[in-house]
Write a protein that holds these residues in place. Structure first.
Motif, PDB file in Angstrom:
ATOM      1  N   CYS B 203       1.069  -1.340   0.004  1.00  0.00           N
ATOM      2  CA  CYS B 203      -0.006   0.004  -0.050  1.00  0.00           C
ATOM      3  C   CYS B 203       0.981   1.104   0.014  1.00  0.00           C
ATOM      4  CB  CYS B 203      -0.926   0.016   0.952  1.00  0.00           C
ATOM      5  SG  CYS B 203      -1.982   1.514   1.316  1.00  0.00           S
ATOM      6  N   PHE B 204       2.055   1.479   0.735  1.00  0.00           N
ATOM      7  CA  PHE B 204       3.063   2.233   0.857  1.00  0.00           C
ATOM      8  C   PHE B 204       3.630   2.502  -0.423  1.00  0.00           C
ATOM      9  CE2 PHE B 204       7.164   3.641   1.868  1.00  0.00           C
ATOM     10  CZ  PHE B 204       6.913   4.870   2.521  1.00  0.00           C
ATOM     11  N   LEU B 205       4.290   1.404  -0.918  1.00  0.00           N
ATOM     12  CA  LEU B 205       5.026   1.439  -2.217  1.00  0.00           C
ATOM     13  C   LEU B 205       3.906   2.003  -3.192  1.00  0.00           C
ATOM     14  CD1 LEU B 205       7.192  -1.713  -1.816  1.00  0.00           C
ATOM     15  CD2 LEU B 205       8.037   0.638  -1.816  1.00  0.00           C
ATOM     16  N   GLY B 206       2.793   1.505  -3.397  1.00  0.00           N
ATOM     17  CA  GLY B 206       1.938   1.960  -4.367  1.00  0.00           C
ATOM     18  C   GLY B 206       1.706   3.264  -4.436  1.00  0.00           C
ATOM     19  N   SER B 207       1.998   4.208  -3.168  1.00  0.00           N
ATOM     20  CA  SER B 207       1.482   5.533  -2.978  1.00  0.00           C
ATOM     21  C   SER B 207       2.744   6.279  -3.150  1.00  0.00           C
ATOM     22  CB  SER B 207       0.952   5.610  -1.650  1.00  0.00           C
ATOM     23  OG  SER B 207       0.011   4.761  -1.156  1.00  0.00           O
ATOM     24  N   LEU B 305       2.514  11.342   2.382  1.00  0.00           N
ATOM     25  CA  LEU B 305       3.481  11.279   1.468  1.00  0.00           C
ATOM     26  C   LEU B 305       3.338  12.535   0.633  1.00  0.00           C
ATOM     27  CD1 LEU B 305       3.260   7.606   0.474  1.00  0.00           C
ATOM     28  CD2 LEU B 305       5.384   8.674   1.415  1.00  0.00           C
ATOM     29  N   LEU B 306       2.186  12.853   0.459  1.00  0.00           N
ATOM     30  CA  LEU B 306       1.673  14.094  -0.470  1.00  0.00           C
ATOM     31  C   LEU B 306       2.447  15.425   0.165  1.00  0.00           C
ATOM     32  CD1 LEU B 306       0.492  14.623  -3.252  1.00  0.00           C
ATOM     33  CD2 LEU B 306      -1.673  14.889  -2.542  1.00  0.00           C
ATOM     34  N   SER B 307       2.412  15.448   1.382  1.00  0.00           N
ATOM     35  CA  SER B 307       2.659  16.429   2.386  1.00  0.00           C
ATOM     36  C   SER B 307       4.309  16.770   2.282  1.00  0.00           C
ATOM     37  CB  SER B 307       2.248  16.439   3.751  1.00  0.00           C
ATOM     38  OG  SER B 307       0.758  16.506   4.090  1.00  0.00           O
ATOM     39  N   ILE B 308       4.875  15.454   2.371  1.00  0.00           N
ATOM     40  CA  ILE B 308       6.299  15.401   2.131  1.00  0.00           C
ATOM     41  C   ILE B 308       6.739  15.815   0.906  1.00  0.00           C
ATOM     42  CG2 ILE B 308       8.639  13.934   2.130  1.00  0.00           C
ATOM     43  CD1 ILE B 308       6.981  12.441   4.540  1.00  0.00           C
ATOM     44  N   SER B 309       6.135  15.236  -0.102  1.00  0.00           N
ATOM     45  CA  SER B 309       6.285  15.657  -1.620  1.00  0.00           C
ATOM     46  C   SER B 309       6.325  17.226  -2.036  1.00  0.00           C
ATOM     47  CB  SER B 309       5.465  14.568  -2.455  1.00  0.00           C
ATOM     48  OG  SER B 309       5.461  15.216  -3.950  1.00  0.00           O
ATOM     49  N   THR B 323      11.544   8.121   2.067  1.00  0.00           N
ATOM     50  CA  THR B 323      11.920   6.806   2.201  1.00  0.00           C
ATOM     51  C   THR B 323      11.979   6.468   3.636  1.00  0.00           C
ATOM     52  OG1 THR B 323      12.996   6.980   0.011  1.00  0.00           O
ATOM     53  CG2 THR B 323      13.616   5.051   1.231  1.00  0.00           C
ATOM     54  N   PRO B 324      12.499   7.504   4.535  1.00  0.00           N
ATOM     55  CA  PRO B 324      12.373   6.789   5.747  1.00  0.00           C
ATOM     56  C   PRO B 324      11.056   6.289   6.490  1.00  0.00           C
ATOM     57  CG  PRO B 324      13.904   8.555   5.853  1.00  0.00           C
ATOM     58  CD  PRO B 324      13.162   8.414   4.376  1.00  0.00           C
ATOM     59  N   LEU B 325      10.052   6.684   5.501  1.00  0.00           N
ATOM     60  CA  LEU B 325       8.766   6.490   6.195  1.00  0.00           C
ATOM     61  C   LEU B 325       8.362   4.871   6.055  1.00  0.00           C
ATOM     62  CD1 LEU B 325       6.606   9.404   5.080  1.00  0.00           C
ATOM     63  CD2 LEU B 325       7.265   8.745   7.136  1.00  0.00           C
ATOM     64  N   ASN B 326       9.291   4.125   5.406  1.00  0.00           N
ATOM     65  CA  ASN B 326       9.088   2.689   5.185  1.00  0.00           C
ATOM     66  C   ASN B 326       9.060   2.250   6.841  1.00  0.00           C
ATOM     67  OD1 ASN B 326       9.555   1.405   2.646  1.00  0.00           O
ATOM     68  ND2 ASN B 326      11.496   2.306   2.600  1.00  0.00           N
ATOM     69  N   PHE B 327       9.635   2.810   7.674  1.00  0.00           N
ATOM     70  CA  PHE B 327       9.352   2.420   8.980  1.00  0.00           C
ATOM     71  C   PHE B 327       7.798   2.469   9.589  1.00  0.00           C
ATOM     72  CE2 PHE B 327      13.964   3.523   9.084  1.00  0.00           C
ATOM     73  CZ  PHE B 327      14.489   2.520   9.702  1.00  0.00           C
TER      74      PHE B 327
END
Lengths: 261, 403
Positions: B203-207, B305-309, B323-327
């Motif tokens: 779900c994370f990778l897809g986003s 992710l959109l906020s970070i982006s 990427t660190p959000l993988n955690f």
């Protein structure tokens, strides 16, 4: 008609410059990018916006195009205040920059349709305007190719179509010939001339003085965030002390620096 | 409003679907990984188990003359194959050097000790690191049978003629275990914790890539500014983009769940024994519930992710920030696997972990369905909070025009 009155725009200062290199626009936590800027551009004329890098031209154009909000002062576009009714102003304004990108994976047709829809054009209007623009700018030959496969000149044509799709009354050109060859640049300049004859109000920012000489009715020279000159070509030559526009510009910048110091 | 949002949504989706990276991360990976993993695990385990069950255990007998009867018991067992090798000083070396799988060391005087009613100790050397190794169990079976025959002989000599009498003497109290946990629950507890990790990470990778492309990517290409100059309120722009990222995350999740469903249908027929029993006990409703659980997670990831982006100045910067959000995926999934962490009213309020625990419970078949509403409610609330933040973040000049 564009009416700029006592416009100021400040940002929170995030640069860590040493005190001896400090820009005079820095004041505590603030950076005053535009200070008390006032001028007006009559309908159907071309205003050349000049200034060295970092003078505040981009900030001014962003404020005028409603991307940024003014800290104080006003800009009115055909009587509409940009701060009070930004959406209405955006319907009246077209913006073309030399470094504006395209959606690489879309075709020119898909991209222009997208912007046309966002500008509220209905399907019939959109089709009609697209046909006219694509003919005028000779886009049909590559209208269905992916944008990332187009040459710089073709890309700029697509960008012009994007700028004009909603038939704006005011058009901002921010160094539109940057990176283009002579032929492509000439096409842009001719287009600007044509747009003027159609009665549109144009704000044209450039570093090329031959473009200024050829196109502009009025010149505003920004330096260090303030207006250092506002007048026509003859007045610029006179005030700049040289018939060559490049030299007159440099003299005016020098005068500006002396003035600030 | 709807027209603006749908126009942006359709355009962004059209553009994303022309991109191979997005297609791989959103559709191919989630579709392929779980069935492939399941196929590999099932086929390799099956192969290893079969090999382990049918393969003869090579052994070296040290001190054969000390107990010829035990030596005979090993030689008569068809699953053992004797190897002639010189005993080394350290007998374990015979196993570590791959000369044999088992060393049986019989002490001196073992035969006479057994004949005089004493006991003796046989030392076994083997390597049981492999989960499928059955050397230890097989060797112990041989020794246990041999030991029982001697014990029975001694009890008969004492007058316990029947096997019932001997059983009553040796085991006067018997326990009969009846666990309420079925096989699905037991295995769900042990391996069910791994499932949420796959669902959440896909779900994370897809986003991830669409979010970076739609925010920092647009900034870098110089198209964001032109979009902001259209007569579309920024709220509509951010919502249009949010729904794209949310959809790609959800599509990835859907692909993962669907591929799991197809794998269960396929491997459920192919598998045997325990695996078949477990796979056939998973119902369609369980898979649907897993997907429902992932909806707020997809919304949460899309907002963050959109906020970070949008904060990133370039694609590269946004990528390194995101990427660190993988955690965000790993830690909650690990928490769900920690012994003692169970789905209760407190854990049901902890974002992501609550979904991981719920998926684990669904895998076990022990979910309390009323808990799902709490999880859905709390996750939706948190995702809405992040979405609100994202819309506010998108209004800030210092974020949009960060230099």
């Amino acid at each position: 008609m564009i009416e700029v009155q006592s416009l100021n725009k400040s940002f929170v200062n995030r640069s860590k410059t040493k005190s001896k290199d400090k820009d005079t626009r820095e004041e505590g936590k603030w950076f005053h990018a535009l200070r008390d800027v006032s001028f007006s551009v009559p309908t159907g004329s071309i205003l050349g916006l000049l200034g060295p890098n970092g003078a505040g031209k981009t900030t001014f154009m962003r404020v005028l195009s409603t991307a940024l909000k003014p800290t104080s002062g006003t800009i009115q576009v055909d009587g509409v205040d940009i701060a009070k009714d930004p959406l209405s102003v955006r319907r009246r304004i077209g913006f073309l920059s030399g470094n504006t990108g395209l959606y690489g994976r879309l075709t020119p047709r898909e991209m222009i349709r997208y912007y046309g829809t966002l500008h509220g054009l209905d399907k019939a209007q959109l089709n009609q305007t697209m046909t006219l623009l694509f003919d005028r700018l000779e886009i049909n030959a590559f209208a269905d190719k992916r944008n990332d496969h187009l040459s710089a000149g073709m890309k700029q044509k697509v960008n012009i179509a994007r700028t004009l799709i909603h038939n704006p009354e005011v058009i901002i050109f921010d160094e539109p010939t940057t990176g283009l060859d002579v032929k492509a640049a000439e096409q842009i300049l001719r287009l600007v001339e044509e747009l003027k004859t159609e009665g549109r109000t144009i704000l044209f920012s450039t570093h090329h003085m031959h473009e200024v000489e050829r196109l502009t009715d009025q010149i505003v020279l920004l330096n260090m965030g303030t207006v250092h000159f506002n007048g026509n070509l003859a007045q610029m030559r006179e005030k700049g002390g040289d018939v060559l526009l490049d030299k007159a510009f440099l003299n005016l910048i020098g005068e500006g620096e002396r003035h600030v110091a | 409003m709807l027209l603006n949002i749908s126009t942006i949504f359709v355009k962004e989706m059209r553009e994303l679907l022309k991109d191979r990276r997005t297609l791989v991360l959103m559709i191919v990976l989630p579709t392929v990984v779980l069935p492939l993993l399941m196929f590999l695990i099932i086929s390799m385990t099956k192969k290893a188990t079969e090999k382990s069950a049918t393969e003869k255990v090579t052994y070296v007998l040290v001190g054969e003359q000390n107990c010829p009867d035990l030596a005979l018991a090993f030689s008569q067992n068809e699953s053992f194959e004797k190897v002639d090798a010189q005993p080394t000083e350290n007998l374990a070396d015979l196993v570590t050097n791959d000369i044999c799988k088992l060393v049986v060391s019989i002490p001196e005087g073992a035969q006479s000790d057994l004949e005089t009613g004493k006991d003796t100790k046989v030392v076994l050397y083997f390597n049981n690191a492999s989960a499928t190794s059955r050397v230890e169990r097989r060797a112990e079976n041989v020794i246990s049978e041999f030991s029982e025959s001697i014990r029975d002989g001694r009890l008969i000599a004492l007058g316990f003629d029947t096997s019932t009498q001997r059983q009553q003497l040796l085991e006067p109290v018997k326990a009969e275990s009846r666990s309420t946990a079925d096989l699905r629950e037991i295995l769900g507890e042990r391996i069910g914790g791994m499932l949420p990790y796959f669902f959440i990470i896909f779900c994370f990778l897809g986003s991830l890539y669409p979010a970076i492309d739609l925010g920092a990517g647009e900034k870098e290409r110089g198209t964001l500014e032109t979009l902001l100059l259209t007569p579309v309120p920024r709220l509509h722009v951010v919502l249009g983009k949010f729904f794209v990222v949310f959809s790609t995350g959800l599509i990835s999740s859907l692909m993962t769940v669907a591929s799991l469903g197809v794998s269960i249908m396929y491997f459920g027929k192919e598998a045997e024994g325990v695996a078949k029993q477990i796979l056939s006990s998973v119902q369609t409703i369980d898979l649907v519930m897993i997907l429902v659980m992932l909806i707020p997670i997809a919304a949460l990831f899309a907002s963050i992710l959109l906020s970070i982006s949008i904060y990133g100045k370039s694609f590269k910067e946004a990528q390194s920030l995101a990427t660190p959000l993988n955690f965000l995926c790993i830690i909650p999934a690990v928490l769900a696997m920690v012994p003692g962490v169970q789905l209760d009213w407190v854990w049901a309020l902890v974002p992501i972990t609550n979904v991981a625990l719920a998926i684990k419970e669904l895998a076990k078949g022990t979910i309390d369905y009323s808990m799902l509403w709490v999880i859905l409610g709390s996750s939706t609330l948190i995702a809405s909070g992040f979405l609100f933040f994202c819309t506010q973040w998108f209004q800030r000049e210092s974020v949009l025009f960060r230099e």
